[in-house]
Design a protein around this motif. Structure first.
Motif, PDB file in Angstrom:
ATOM      1  N   LEU A 107     -23.067  30.214  22.558  1.00 48.32           N
ATOM      2  CA  LEU A 107     -21.844  30.178  21.768  1.00 48.32           C
ATOM      3  C   LEU A 107     -21.085  28.881  22.015  1.00 48.32           C
ATOM      4  CD1 LEU A 107     -20.237  32.016  19.841  1.00 48.32           C
ATOM      5  CD2 LEU A 107     -18.907  32.753  21.807  1.00 48.32           C
ATOM      6  N   ARG A 108     -20.772  28.185  20.920  1.00 48.23           N
ATOM      7  CA  ARG A 108     -19.962  26.966  20.985  1.00 48.23           C
ATOM      8  C   ARG A 108     -18.566  27.338  20.486  1.00 48.23           C
ATOM      9  NH1 ARG A 108     -22.608  22.048  20.847  1.00 48.23           N
ATOM     10  NH2 ARG A 108     -21.107  21.265  19.306  1.00 48.23           N
ATOM     11  N   LEU A 109     -17.623  27.454  21.422  1.00 48.03           N
ATOM     12  CA  LEU A 109     -16.291  27.955  21.109  1.00 48.03           C
ATOM     13  C   LEU A 109     -15.303  26.799  20.939  1.00 48.03           C
ATOM     14  CD1 LEU A 109     -14.376  30.357  20.757  1.00 48.03           C
ATOM     15  CD2 LEU A 109     -14.041  30.340  23.242  1.00 48.03           C
ATOM     16  N   ASP A 110     -14.611  26.802  19.814  1.00 45.07           N
ATOM     17  CA  ASP A 110     -13.569  25.825  19.501  1.00 45.07           C
ATOM     18  C   ASP A 110     -12.236  26.572  19.494  1.00 45.07           C
ATOM     19  OD1 ASP A 110     -12.071  23.705  18.610  1.00 45.07           O
ATOM     20  OD2 ASP A 110     -12.690  23.898  16.519  1.00 45.07           O
ATOM     21  N   THR A 111     -11.323  26.188  20.403  1.00 51.70           N
ATOM     22  CA  THR A 111     -10.082  26.942  20.599  1.00 51.70           C
ATOM     23  C   THR A 111      -8.866  26.071  20.342  1.00 51.70           C
ATOM     24  OG1 THR A 111     -11.145  28.305  22.282  1.00 51.70           O
ATOM     25  CG2 THR A 111      -8.754  28.291  22.264  1.00 51.70           C
ATOM     26  N   GLU A 112      -7.899  26.643  19.637  1.00 48.69           N
ATOM     27  CA  GLU A 112      -6.585  26.027  19.467  1.00 48.69           C
ATOM     28  C   GLU A 112      -5.554  27.151  19.475  1.00 48.69           C
ATOM     29  OE1 GLU A 112      -4.002  23.335  16.285  1.00 48.69           O
ATOM     30  OE2 GLU A 112      -6.208  23.278  16.234  1.00 48.69           O
ATOM     31  N   VAL A 113      -4.942  27.368  20.635  1.00 43.89           N
ATOM     32  CA  VAL A 113      -4.027  28.500  20.828  1.00 43.89           C
ATOM     33  C   VAL A 113      -2.718  27.984  21.417  1.00 43.89           C
ATOM     34  CG1 VAL A 113      -3.640  30.670  22.058  1.00 43.89           C
ATOM     35  CG2 VAL A 113      -5.903  30.153  21.127  1.00 43.89           C
TER      36      VAL A 113
ATOM     37  N   ALA B 180     -23.877  35.946   7.794  1.00 43.63           N
ATOM     38  CA  ALA B 180     -22.487  36.275   7.485  1.00 43.63           C
ATOM     39  C   ALA B 180     -21.611  36.098   8.715  1.00 43.63           C
ATOM     40  CB  ALA B 180     -22.375  37.711   6.976  1.00 43.63           C
ATOM     41  N   PRO B 181     -20.418  35.494   8.562  1.00 39.59           N
ATOM     42  CA  PRO B 181     -19.534  35.298   9.716  1.00 39.59           C
ATOM     43  C   PRO B 181     -18.822  36.587  10.102  1.00 39.59           C
ATOM     44  CG  PRO B 181     -18.474  34.484   7.731  1.00 39.59           C
ATOM     45  CD  PRO B 181     -19.864  34.902   7.330  1.00 39.59           C
TER      46      PRO B 181
ATOM     47  N   GLN C 139      -6.776  34.871  15.726  1.00 43.19           N
ATOM     48  CA  GLN C 139      -7.849  35.017  14.761  1.00 43.19           C
ATOM     49  C   GLN C 139      -9.132  34.441  15.363  1.00 43.19           C
ATOM     50  OE1 GLN C 139      -7.707  36.534  11.738  1.00 43.19           O
ATOM     51  NE2 GLN C 139      -5.547  37.060  12.090  1.00 43.19           N
ATOM     52  N   PHE C 140     -10.168  35.277  15.405  1.00 48.65           N
ATOM     53  CA  PHE C 140     -11.457  34.859  15.969  1.00 48.65           C
ATOM     54  C   PHE C 140     -12.514  34.925  14.873  1.00 48.65           C
ATOM     55  CE2 PHE C 140     -15.531  36.043  17.962  1.00 48.65           C
ATOM     56  CZ  PHE C 140     -15.700  34.959  18.817  1.00 48.65           C
ATOM     57  N   THR C 141     -13.288  33.862  14.718  1.00 48.93           N
ATOM     58  CA  THR C 141     -14.410  33.848  13.772  1.00 48.93           C
ATOM     59  C   THR C 141     -15.667  33.401  14.502  1.00 48.93           C
ATOM     60  OG1 THR C 141     -13.917  31.575  13.065  1.00 48.93           O
ATOM     61  CG2 THR C 141     -12.927  33.370  11.792  1.00 48.93           C
ATOM     62  N   TRP C 142     -16.795  33.941  14.061  1.00 44.73           N
ATOM     63  CA  TRP C 142     -18.072  33.653  14.718  1.00 44.73           C
ATOM     64  C   TRP C 142     -19.158  33.629  13.659  1.00 44.73           C
ATOM     65  CZ3 TRP C 142     -20.588  37.333  18.869  1.00 44.73           C
ATOM     66  CH2 TRP C 142     -21.754  36.728  19.362  1.00 44.73           C
ATOM     67  N   ALA C 143     -19.866  32.505  13.585  1.00 41.50           N
ATOM     68  CA  ALA C 143     -20.988  32.363  12.654  1.00 41.50           C
ATOM     69  C   ALA C 143     -22.084  31.585  13.378  1.00 41.50           C
ATOM     70  CB  ALA C 143     -20.559  31.638  11.393  1.00 41.50           C
ATOM     71  N   GLY C 144     -23.232  32.208  13.583  1.00 41.42           N
ATOM     72  CA  GLY C 144     -24.323  31.559  14.286  1.00 41.42           C
ATOM     73  C   GLY C 144     -23.939  31.251  15.723  1.00 41.42           C
ATOM     74  N   GLN C 145     -24.068  29.979  16.111  1.00 42.16           N
ATOM     75  CA  GLN C 145     -23.700  29.572  17.463  1.00 42.16           C
ATOM     76  C   GLN C 145     -22.280  29.035  17.544  1.00 42.16           C
ATOM     77  OE1 GLN C 145     -26.801  26.749  18.586  1.00 42.16           O
ATOM     78  NE2 GLN C 145     -27.801  28.322  19.806  1.00 42.16           N
ATOM     79  N   ASN C 146     -21.574  29.013  16.422  1.00 35.23           N
ATOM     80  CA  ASN C 146     -20.239  28.426  16.388  1.00 35.23           C
ATOM     81  C   ASN C 146     -19.175  29.510  16.267  1.00 35.23           C
ATOM     82  OD1 ASN C 146     -21.196  25.671  16.387  1.00 35.23           O
ATOM     83  ND2 ASN C 146     -21.830  26.032  14.270  1.00 35.23           N
ATOM     84  N   ALA C 147     -18.120  29.363  17.068  1.00 33.71           N
ATOM     85  CA  ALA C 147     -17.009  30.315  17.028  1.00 33.71           C
ATOM     86  C   ALA C 147     -15.702  29.549  17.177  1.00 33.71           C
ATOM     87  CB  ALA C 147     -17.146  31.348  18.144  1.00 33.71           C
TER      88      ALA C 147
END
Length: 357
Positions: A294-300, A217-218, A245-253
Protein backbone atom coordinates in the motif's frame (compact mmCIF):
# COMPACT_ATOMS: atom_id res chain seq x y z
CA UNK A 1 -8.96 -43.33 -17.48
CA UNK A 2 -7.31 -42.50 -14.16
CA UNK A 3 -9.35 -42.90 -11.03
CA UNK A 4 -8.53 -42.22 -7.39
CA UNK A 5 -10.48 -42.22 -4.14
CA UNK A 6 -10.04 -41.49 -0.44
CA UNK A 7 -11.78 -42.30 2.82
CA UNK A 8 -11.45 -40.63 6.23
CA UNK A 9 -12.53 -42.08 9.54
CA UNK A 10 -12.56 -39.84 12.61
CA UNK A 11 -9.66 -37.67 11.39
CA UNK A 12 -8.96 -35.32 14.28
CA UNK A 13 -8.94 -31.54 13.73
CA UNK A 14 -6.16 -31.24 16.31
CA UNK A 15 -3.82 -32.38 13.50
CA UNK A 16 -4.15 -28.78 12.24
CA UNK A 17 -2.52 -27.43 15.40
CA UNK A 18 0.77 -26.58 13.64
CA UNK A 19 -1.09 -24.49 11.05
CA UNK A 20 -2.91 -22.38 13.66
CA UNK A 21 -1.71 -19.48 15.84
CA UNK A 22 -0.07 -20.40 19.12
CA UNK A 23 -2.66 -21.27 21.75
CA UNK A 24 -5.46 -21.90 19.25
CA UNK A 25 -7.02 -25.34 18.99
CA UNK A 26 -9.78 -26.78 16.79
CA UNK A 27 -11.49 -29.76 18.41
CA UNK A 28 -13.60 -32.38 16.66
CA UNK A 29 -13.31 -35.09 14.02
CA UNK A 30 -14.27 -35.54 10.38
CA UNK A 31 -15.18 -38.64 8.38
CA UNK A 32 -16.12 -39.12 4.77
CA UNK A 33 -15.08 -40.17 1.30
CA UNK A 34 -14.38 -38.80 -2.15
CA UNK A 35 -13.24 -39.72 -5.63
CA UNK A 36 -11.79 -38.31 -8.84
CA UNK A 37 -12.21 -39.97 -12.24
CA UNK A 38 -11.54 -39.10 -15.89
CA UNK A 39 -12.80 -41.12 -18.83
CA UNK A 40 -11.18 -41.75 -22.19
CA UNK A 41 -12.83 -38.62 -23.69
CA UNK A 42 -11.29 -36.39 -20.99
CA UNK A 43 -14.54 -35.79 -19.08
CA UNK A 44 -13.94 -35.57 -15.35
CA UNK A 45 -16.00 -36.32 -12.28
CA UNK A 46 -15.07 -35.37 -8.73
CA UNK A 47 -17.02 -35.51 -5.49
CA UNK A 48 -16.49 -35.43 -1.76
CA UNK A 49 -18.91 -36.02 1.11
CA UNK A 50 -17.59 -35.11 4.58
CA UNK A 51 -19.30 -35.13 7.96
CA UNK A 52 -17.81 -33.65 11.12
CA UNK A 53 -18.61 -34.23 14.76
CA UNK A 54 -19.57 -31.42 17.08
CA UNK A 55 -16.57 -29.42 18.21
CA UNK A 56 -15.09 -26.15 19.36
CA UNK A 57 -12.58 -23.50 18.38
CA UNK A 58 -10.60 -22.73 21.54
CA UNK A 59 -8.02 -20.22 22.69
CA UNK A 60 -6.39 -21.81 25.70
CA UNK A 61 -9.23 -22.87 27.97
CA UNK A 62 -11.70 -20.41 26.42
CA UNK A 63 -14.22 -21.71 23.87
CA UNK A 64 -14.56 -19.06 21.15
CA UNK A 65 -16.91 -20.94 18.83
CA UNK A 66 -19.03 -24.06 19.33
CA UNK A 67 -20.42 -25.95 16.34
CA UNK A 68 -22.64 -28.98 15.96
CA UNK A 69 -22.35 -32.01 13.71
CA UNK A 70 -21.81 -30.62 10.21
CA UNK A 71 -21.88 -31.78 6.59
CA UNK A 72 -19.93 -30.69 3.50
CA UNK A 73 -20.59 -31.91 -0.04
CA UNK A 74 -18.89 -30.98 -3.32
CA UNK A 75 -19.55 -32.52 -6.74
CA UNK A 76 -18.12 -31.56 -10.13
CA UNK A 77 -19.52 -33.26 -13.20
CA UNK A 78 -20.62 -32.49 -16.75
CA UNK A 79 -23.68 -30.70 -15.37
CA UNK A 80 -21.62 -28.27 -13.26
CA UNK A 81 -20.38 -27.85 -9.70
CA UNK A 82 -22.56 -28.25 -6.61
CA UNK A 83 -21.27 -27.25 -3.18
CA UNK A 84 -23.32 -27.67 0.00
CA UNK A 85 -22.37 -26.87 3.60
CA UNK A 86 -24.50 -27.01 6.73
CA UNK A 87 -22.79 -25.98 9.99
CA UNK A 88 -24.94 -25.53 13.11
CA UNK A 89 -23.39 -22.86 15.34
CA UNK A 90 -24.03 -21.92 18.93
CA UNK A 91 -27.05 -19.64 18.64
CA UNK A 92 -26.96 -19.68 14.84
CA UNK A 93 -25.96 -21.39 11.61
CA UNK A 94 -23.85 -21.25 8.47
CA UNK A 95 -25.44 -22.71 5.33
CA UNK A 96 -24.17 -22.62 1.77
CA UNK A 97 -25.94 -23.92 -1.34
CA UNK A 98 -23.84 -22.96 -4.36
CA UNK A 99 -23.93 -24.08 -7.98
CA UNK A 100 -21.67 -23.24 -10.92
CA UNK A 101 -22.80 -23.96 -14.47
CA UNK A 102 -20.48 -25.54 -17.05
CA UNK A 103 -18.18 -23.16 -18.95
CA UNK A 104 -14.92 -23.37 -20.96
CA UNK A 105 -12.91 -22.13 -17.95
CA UNK A 106 -13.43 -22.48 -14.21
CA UNK A 107 -13.44 -18.70 -13.66
CA UNK A 108 -16.21 -18.17 -16.24
CA UNK A 109 -18.70 -20.56 -14.64
CA UNK A 110 -21.94 -18.75 -13.75
CA UNK A 111 -22.63 -18.82 -10.03
CA UNK A 112 -26.02 -19.23 -8.34
CA UNK A 113 -27.14 -20.18 -4.86
CA UNK A 114 -27.64 -18.86 -1.35
CA UNK A 115 -25.56 -18.13 1.74
CA UNK A 116 -27.11 -17.84 5.22
CA UNK A 117 -25.31 -16.82 8.40
CA UNK A 118 -26.43 -16.46 11.99
CA UNK A 119 -24.09 -16.19 14.95
CA UNK A 120 -24.50 -15.16 18.59
CA UNK A 121 -20.99 -15.86 19.87
CA UNK A 122 -18.40 -13.54 18.29
CA UNK A 123 -15.34 -14.72 20.20
CA UNK A 124 -14.00 -16.30 17.01
CA UNK A 125 -13.40 -12.80 15.62
CA UNK A 126 -10.29 -12.76 17.78
CA UNK A 127 -8.60 -15.00 15.22
CA UNK A 128 -8.62 -12.01 12.84
CA UNK A 129 -6.33 -9.88 15.00
CA UNK A 130 -4.57 -10.05 18.37
CA UNK A 131 -5.88 -6.50 18.90
CA UNK A 132 -9.39 -7.87 19.51
CA UNK A 133 -9.54 -8.77 23.21
CA UNK A 134 -13.29 -9.27 23.47
CA UNK A 135 -16.25 -9.23 21.08
CA UNK A 136 -19.97 -9.80 21.49
CA UNK A 137 -23.18 -9.21 19.56
CA UNK A 138 -25.27 -11.00 16.94
CA UNK A 139 -24.53 -11.36 13.25
CA UNK A 140 -27.27 -12.37 10.80
CA UNK A 141 -27.19 -12.34 7.02
CA UNK A 142 -28.84 -13.70 3.89
CA UNK A 143 -27.23 -13.49 0.45
CA UNK A 144 -27.98 -14.67 -3.09
CA UNK A 145 -24.91 -15.78 -5.05
CA UNK A 146 -24.50 -14.39 -8.58
CA UNK A 147 -21.73 -13.51 -10.99
CA UNK A 148 -19.05 -16.07 -11.81
CA UNK A 149 -16.51 -18.09 -9.87
CA UNK A 150 -13.87 -15.65 -11.06
CA UNK A 151 -15.91 -12.58 -10.04
CA UNK A 152 -18.54 -13.68 -7.49
CA UNK A 153 -21.22 -11.28 -6.23
CA UNK A 154 -23.29 -11.46 -3.08
CA UNK A 155 -26.68 -9.75 -3.21
CA UNK A 156 -28.31 -9.25 0.17
CA UNK A 157 -27.52 -7.93 3.61
CA UNK A 158 -25.64 -8.93 6.76
CA UNK A 159 -25.90 -7.01 10.02
CA UNK A 160 -24.27 -6.84 13.43
CA UNK A 161 -26.53 -5.74 16.27
CA UNK A 162 -25.85 -4.59 19.85
CA UNK A 163 -22.19 -5.45 19.62
CA UNK A 164 -19.25 -4.64 21.86
CA UNK A 165 -15.57 -4.68 20.93
CA UNK A 166 -12.56 -4.31 23.24
CA UNK A 167 -9.27 -3.36 21.54
CA UNK A 168 -5.95 -4.20 23.18
CA UNK A 169 -3.37 -1.51 22.36
CA UNK A 170 -5.55 1.63 22.57
CA UNK A 171 -7.65 0.19 25.41
CA UNK A 172 -10.78 1.34 23.59
CA UNK A 173 -14.14 -0.28 24.27
CA UNK A 174 -16.79 0.13 21.57
CA UNK A 175 -20.39 -0.23 22.73
CA UNK A 176 -23.77 -0.20 20.98
CA UNK A 177 -21.93 -1.35 17.86
CA UNK A 178 -24.29 -1.73 14.92
CA UNK A 179 -23.15 -2.41 11.38
CA UNK A 180 -24.60 -3.54 8.06
CA UNK A 181 -23.01 -4.71 4.81
CA UNK A 182 -25.29 -4.72 1.75
CA UNK A 183 -24.61 -6.15 -1.68
CA UNK A 184 -26.39 -4.85 -4.79
CA UNK A 185 -25.86 -5.19 -8.53
CA UNK A 186 -23.57 -2.11 -8.45
CA UNK A 187 -21.35 -3.18 -5.52
CA UNK A 188 -21.37 -3.28 -1.75
CA UNK A 189 -21.90 -0.68 0.94
CA UNK A 190 -20.97 -0.53 4.62
CA UNK A 191 -22.53 1.46 7.45
CA UNK A 192 -21.31 1.12 11.03
CA UNK A 193 -21.73 3.16 14.17
CA UNK A 194 -20.48 2.75 17.73
CA UNK A 195 -20.35 4.60 21.03
CA UNK A 196 -17.77 5.03 23.78
CA UNK A 197 -18.35 6.01 27.39
CA UNK A 198 -15.97 8.09 29.50
CA UNK A 199 -15.78 10.83 32.10
CA UNK A 200 -16.34 13.28 29.23
CA UNK A 201 -19.66 11.63 28.33
CA UNK A 202 -20.72 9.57 25.35
CA UNK A 203 -18.70 9.61 22.14
CA UNK A 204 -19.70 8.42 18.69
CA UNK A 205 -18.00 7.00 15.61
CA UNK A 206 -19.62 6.51 12.19
CA UNK A 207 -18.19 4.66 9.19
CA UNK A 208 -19.68 4.68 5.68
CA UNK A 209 -18.06 2.89 2.78
CA UNK A 210 -18.72 1.62 -0.70
CA UNK A 211 -17.00 -0.29 -3.48
CA UNK A 212 -17.95 -1.69 -6.87
CA UNK A 213 -17.63 -5.38 -7.71
CA UNK A 214 -14.85 -4.88 -10.27
CA UNK A 215 -11.36 -5.77 -9.06
CA UNK A 216 -10.25 -2.30 -10.16
CA UNK A 217 -13.08 -0.47 -8.39
CA UNK A 218 -11.87 1.94 -5.67
CA UNK A 219 -12.87 1.64 -2.04
CA UNK A 220 -14.26 4.84 -0.53
CA UNK A 221 -14.67 5.19 3.23
CA UNK A 222 -15.74 8.15 5.35
CA UNK A 223 -14.89 8.27 9.06
CA UNK A 224 -16.76 10.78 11.21
CA UNK A 225 -17.58 11.11 14.87
CA UNK A 226 -17.81 13.32 17.92
CA UNK A 227 -15.90 13.16 21.21
CA UNK A 228 -14.85 9.58 20.45
CA UNK A 229 -12.77 8.05 23.28
CA UNK A 230 -9.98 6.68 21.05
CA UNK A 231 -7.16 5.91 23.51
CA UNK A 232 -7.50 4.74 27.11
CA UNK A 233 -4.18 3.56 28.54
CA UNK A 234 -2.10 4.28 31.64
CA UNK A 235 -0.08 6.86 29.69
CA UNK A 236 -2.75 8.57 27.62
CA UNK A 237 -6.44 9.30 27.40
CA UNK A 238 -7.37 10.88 24.09
CA UNK A 239 -10.71 11.94 22.64
CA UNK A 240 -11.07 12.69 18.92
CA UNK A 241 -13.63 14.13 16.52
CA UNK A 242 -12.69 12.79 13.08
CA UNK A 243 -13.86 14.00 9.67
CA UNK A 244 -11.77 11.87 7.32
CA UNK A 245 -12.04 10.44 3.81
CA UNK A 246 -10.10 7.30 2.85
CA UNK A 247 -9.84 5.95 -0.70
CA UNK A 248 -8.02 2.85 -1.90
CA UNK A 249 -7.49 1.64 -5.46
CA UNK A 250 -4.89 -1.02 -6.25
CA UNK A 251 -1.67 -0.19 -4.42
CA UNK A 252 -2.54 3.48 -4.00
CA UNK A 253 -4.48 4.96 -1.09
CA UNK A 254 -5.16 8.45 0.22
CA UNK A 255 -6.34 9.91 3.52
CA UNK A 256 -7.77 13.43 3.64
CA UNK A 257 -9.66 15.55 6.14
CA UNK A 258 -9.43 16.85 9.70
CA UNK A 259 -8.85 15.22 13.06
CA UNK A 260 -9.85 17.36 16.03
CA UNK A 261 -8.56 16.46 19.49
CA UNK A 262 -10.95 18.29 21.86
CA UNK A 263 -9.47 16.71 24.98
CA UNK A 264 -6.44 14.66 26.00
CA UNK A 265 -4.51 13.77 29.15
CA UNK A 266 -1.05 12.52 28.22
CA UNK A 267 1.44 11.33 30.85
CA UNK A 268 4.23 9.39 29.11
CA UNK A 269 6.79 7.49 31.11
CA UNK A 270 9.53 7.43 28.48
CA UNK A 271 10.27 7.94 24.81
CA UNK A 272 10.77 4.89 22.65
CA UNK A 273 13.66 5.18 20.26
CA UNK A 274 12.96 4.57 16.59
CA UNK A 275 12.03 6.09 13.31
CA UNK A 276 8.87 5.52 11.32
CA UNK A 277 9.29 3.85 7.94
CA UNK A 278 8.07 5.61 4.82
CA UNK A 279 4.91 4.25 3.26
CA UNK A 280 6.72 2.65 0.31
CA UNK A 281 9.86 1.43 2.07
CA UNK A 282 11.47 -1.66 0.54
CA UNK A 283 12.52 -4.23 3.15
CA UNK A 284 15.27 -6.75 2.43
CA UNK A 285 15.03 -10.11 4.22
CA UNK A 286 17.27 -13.07 3.45
CA UNK A 287 18.23 -11.61 0.09
CA UNK A 288 14.63 -11.04 -1.00
CA UNK A 289 12.92 -7.74 -1.68
CA UNK A 290 9.42 -7.11 -0.39
CA UNK A 291 7.67 -3.97 -1.59
CA UNK A 292 4.90 -2.55 0.52
CA UNK A 293 1.43 -3.45 -0.71
CA UNK A 294 0.00 0.00 0.00
CA UNK A 295 1.28 3.42 -1.05
CA UNK A 296 -0.45 5.86 1.30
CA UNK A 297 -0.72 9.58 0.53
CA UNK A 298 -1.89 11.57 3.57
CA UNK A 299 -2.97 15.17 4.07
CA UNK A 300 -4.69 15.62 7.44
CA UNK A 301 -5.21 18.73 9.54
CA UNK A 302 -4.83 18.01 13.27
CA UNK A 303 -6.57 20.55 15.51
CA UNK A 304 -5.93 20.61 19.25
CA UNK A 305 -8.77 21.83 21.47
CA UNK A 306 -8.66 23.73 24.74
CA UNK A 307 -8.29 20.69 27.02
CA UNK A 308 -5.18 18.92 25.71
CA UNK A 309 -2.94 18.41 28.75
CA UNK A 310 0.58 17.02 28.88
CA UNK A 311 2.64 16.03 31.90
CA UNK A 312 5.96 14.24 31.60
CA UNK A 313 9.75 14.61 31.47
CA UNK A 314 9.54 17.57 33.82
CA UNK A 315 7.04 19.42 31.61
CA UNK A 316 3.47 20.16 32.66
CA UNK A 317 1.47 22.27 30.23
CA UNK A 318 -1.52 22.53 27.93
CA UNK A 319 -1.18 22.32 24.16
CA UNK A 320 -3.29 24.12 21.55
CA UNK A 321 -3.04 25.02 17.89
CA UNK A 322 -3.16 23.07 14.66
CA UNK A 323 -0.85 21.21 12.32
CA UNK A 324 -1.20 20.03 8.73
CA UNK A 325 0.45 16.61 8.36
CA UNK A 326 1.63 15.43 4.93
CA UNK A 327 2.89 11.97 4.03
CA UNK A 328 3.81 10.94 0.48
CA UNK A 329 5.30 7.66 -0.72
CA UNK A 330 9.07 7.91 -0.81
CA UNK A 331 9.14 11.17 1.13
CA UNK A 332 9.64 11.91 4.84
CA UNK A 333 6.54 12.93 6.77
CA UNK A 334 6.13 16.72 6.87
CA UNK A 335 4.11 19.07 9.03
CA UNK A 336 3.13 22.70 8.83
CA UNK A 337 1.37 24.70 11.51
CA UNK A 338 1.77 25.95 15.06
CA UNK A 339 1.49 24.10 18.38
CA UNK A 340 1.40 26.41 21.39
CA UNK A 341 2.23 25.75 25.05
CA UNK A 342 -0.43 27.39 27.21
CA UNK A 343 1.10 28.08 30.62
CA UNK A 344 2.42 25.43 32.97
CA UNK A 345 5.89 24.70 34.28
CA UNK A 346 9.08 22.89 33.36
CA UNK A 347 11.28 21.29 36.01
CA UNK A 348 14.98 20.84 35.25
CA UNK A 349 18.15 20.71 37.36
CA UNK A 350 16.05 20.86 40.53
CA UNK A 351 14.33 24.11 39.56
CA UNK A 352 10.79 24.93 38.46
CA UNK A 353 10.51 27.20 35.43
CA UNK A 354 7.12 28.82 34.87
CA UNK A 355 5.82 28.92 31.29
CA UNK A 356 3.97 32.18 30.55
CA UNK A 357 1.97 32.72 27.36
Amino acid sequence: GPRSAFRLTDWNFTNLRKLMPVGWLLEGTVSGSGLYARDARGATEARADLRSSAGQLRLGKEALLTFGASRFQVEDSSTGIVALADIPLEGGKLRLDARAAPAPTLADRALTGTLSLGLDALGALRVLSPEIEQASGRIAGEFALTGTLGEPRLLGRASLREGTLQLASPGTRLENLNAAVSGTAEGWTLEAQAQTQSSAGAGTLLLKGQRGWSAQAPLSLSITGDNFFAVHTTQAQIWVTPDLQFTWAGQNASLRGQLTVPRADIRPRNFEQGQAASSDQVIIRQGKSESALLRLDTEVRVVLGEAVHFEGFGLKTRFSGSLNAYDEPGQPTRGRGEIQLRGGRYRAYGQDLTIET
